[in-house]
Design an enzyme around this catalytic site. Sequence first.
Site, PDB file in Angstrom:
ATOM      1  N   GLY A 145       0.871  -1.182   0.000  1.00 27.75           N
ATOM      2  CA  GLY A 145       0.000   0.000   0.000  1.00 27.75           C
ATOM      3  C   GLY A 145       0.903   1.225   0.000  1.00 27.75           C
ATOM      4  O   GLY A 145       1.861   1.291   0.776  1.00 27.75           O
ATOM      5  N   ARG A 181      10.288  -0.918  -4.633  1.00 27.62           N
ATOM      6  CA  ARG A 181       9.159  -1.075  -5.558  1.00 27.62           C
ATOM      7  C   ARG A 181       9.089   0.205  -6.400  1.00 27.62           C
ATOM      8  O   ARG A 181       9.310   1.292  -5.872  1.00 27.62           O
ATOM      9  CB  ARG A 181       7.827  -1.301  -4.800  1.00 27.62           C
ATOM     10  CG  ARG A 181       7.768  -2.672  -4.104  1.00 27.62           C
ATOM     11  CD  ARG A 181       6.391  -2.946  -3.526  1.00 27.62           C
ATOM     12  NE  ARG A 181       5.414  -3.286  -4.557  1.00 27.62           N
ATOM     13  CZ  ARG A 181       4.106  -3.433  -4.315  1.00 27.62           C
ATOM     14  NH1 ARG A 181       3.629  -3.235  -3.096  1.00 27.62           N
ATOM     15  NH2 ARG A 181       3.285  -3.760  -5.292  1.00 27.62           N
ATOM     16  N   ASP A 208      -1.416   4.883  -6.319  1.00 29.14           N
ATOM     17  CA  ASP A 208       0.016   4.688  -6.039  1.00 29.14           C
ATOM     18  C   ASP A 208       0.849   5.834  -6.574  1.00 29.14           C
ATOM     19  O   ASP A 208       1.930   6.124  -6.065  1.00 29.14           O
ATOM     20  CB  ASP A 208       0.486   3.362  -6.630  1.00 29.14           C
ATOM     21  CG  ASP A 208      -0.099   2.212  -5.828  1.00 29.14           C
ATOM     22  OD1 ASP A 208      -1.265   1.854  -6.087  1.00 29.14           O
ATOM     23  OD2 ASP A 208       0.595   1.735  -4.906  1.00 29.14           O
ATOM     24  N   LYS A 234      -3.884  -0.254  -8.364  1.00 29.48           N
ATOM     25  CA  LYS A 234      -3.816  -1.705  -8.591  1.00 29.48           C
ATOM     26  C   LYS A 234      -4.456  -2.103  -9.915  1.00 29.48           C
ATOM     27  O   LYS A 234      -5.511  -1.587 -10.285  1.00 29.48           O
ATOM     28  CB  LYS A 234      -4.511  -2.410  -7.412  1.00 29.48           C
ATOM     29  CG  LYS A 234      -4.500  -3.921  -7.431  1.00 29.48           C
ATOM     30  CD  LYS A 234      -3.119  -4.515  -7.609  1.00 29.48           C
ATOM     31  CE  LYS A 234      -2.104  -4.034  -6.612  1.00 29.48           C
ATOM     32  NZ  LYS A 234      -0.701  -4.330  -7.006  1.00 29.48           N
TER      33      LYS A 234
HETATM   34  O1  MRU Z   1       0.525  -3.896  -4.608  1.00 30.89           O
HETATM   35  P1  MRU Z   1      -0.095  -3.164  -3.445  1.00 30.89           P
HETATM   36  O2  MRU Z   1      -0.931  -4.039  -2.579  1.00 30.89           O
HETATM   37  O3  MRU Z   1       0.943  -2.386  -2.678  1.00 30.89           O
HETATM   38  O4  MRU Z   1      -1.053  -2.127  -4.146  1.00 30.89           O
HETATM   39  C1  MRU Z   1      -1.808  -1.270  -3.340  1.00 30.89           C
HETATM   40  C2  MRU Z   1      -2.728  -0.411  -4.098  1.00 30.89           C
HETATM   41  O5  MRU Z   1      -2.809  -0.442  -5.304  1.00 30.89           O
HETATM   42  C3  MRU Z   1      -3.499   0.594  -3.283  1.00 30.89           C
HETATM   43  O6  MRU Z   1      -4.762   0.820  -3.825  1.00 30.89           O
HETATM   44  C4  MRU Z   1      -2.714   1.913  -3.275  1.00 30.89           C
HETATM   45  O7  MRU Z   1      -1.398   1.686  -2.846  1.00 30.89           O
HETATM   46  C5  MRU Z   1      -3.337   2.946  -2.420  1.00 30.89           C
HETATM   47  S1  MRU Z   1      -3.136   2.591  -0.723  1.00 30.89           S
HETATM   48  C6  MRU Z   1      -3.827   3.821   0.206  1.00 30.89           C
END
Ligand code: MRU
Length: 352
Positions: free
Chosen positions: A52, A96, A243, A254
């Site tokens: 996240g 990442r 993100d 995502k």
């Molecule tokens: O791969 P992840 O689980 O880190 O992806 C998370 C997301 O896509 C969330 O929607 C995004 O980070 C927003 S979190 C407030």
Amino acid sequence: MAEFQSKIKTIEWIDTYSRMVDQTKFPYAFEYVEITNGQDMFNAIKTMIVRGAPAIGIAGAHGVVLYAQEGAKTISDKAEFISWLLKKADYMASARPTAVNLMWAVEKQKEIIKNSTSDIVGIIEELKINGKKLELEDIEINKKIGDYGAEVVPKGATILTHCNAGALATVGYGTALGVVRSAFANDPTVQVFADETRPRQQGARITTLELTMDGIPVTLITDGMCSYFMKKGMIDMVCVGADRIAANGDAANKIGTYTVAIAAKYHNIPFYVAAPLSTIDTSIKSGDEIVIEERSHDEVTHINGKSICADGVKVINPGFDVTPHELIAGIITEKGILRPDYTKSIAEAFKM
Ligand code: MRU
């Protein structure tokens, strides 16, 4: 505005180490893990023990403190310590590639390292204080996002969300689910539809878990079902996290989010993105410049360690997609809800 406190503290600095919820264990266990060195923090981010965008930002900031503590054990010259630590900070930021909050928070720590007039012990102390400050600010920012967002949630709304942009994606309240929490505090008839979110199933494994823990009604659906329920009139709004958001409002989130946005547009359902300003990358003009993480093919070919497809089948696994700004009704930030034209409203938000 009533407040609905989440019971979850996803990541927290404690004296000399970082403590976080191990999100790879969901939904079978709710366990904490203590991260005591920089390399372990890099691995925790990469393997998604912590995930996240805002949460990995805080993890990155903690990771820099962990490296600083390690460096001080063998390096006594301040200039050498600083140069070594800045390289480790860059390494941490590379764990990442898509969520800009990671680079943003590490950059905040790098500013401390570069500008400090203290000795090595003093620099470590300043990094700890700054890490803690970012951690506490994250919750405050999320609550503001929640309260602004709650104003556009219709009474008794069913809110569709994708992935997990909740307490477990932040320090402890959430962005998209922060909006849900704030809305629910005033209107307990609000409910959530959670997309499963293949391939890693953050919607099923994490969103349903955290909403259930907080007593917020949630219905799990698979990703392909969203337009079916939209057509039936069962979804009133969509709210997702992000993100990285470009200067023109294009928003990476995502994989699968873009599909939801197109379906929402077709059915005339408002599609909101909830994110702090630290998710907005004004150095890039559009979403075309966002680096999309390519993840392990096993995430697609396997579920719970078991193959679900023909051996050796060709696979592509981008972790994120970019929703074009014209599909977004508003970007809910701690400075208020930004509306189109995003190039203007985003620039103005940064001046506030
Ligand atoms: O791969 P992840 O689980 O880190 O992806 C998370 C997301 O896509 C969330 O929607 C995004 O980070 C927003 S979190 C407030």
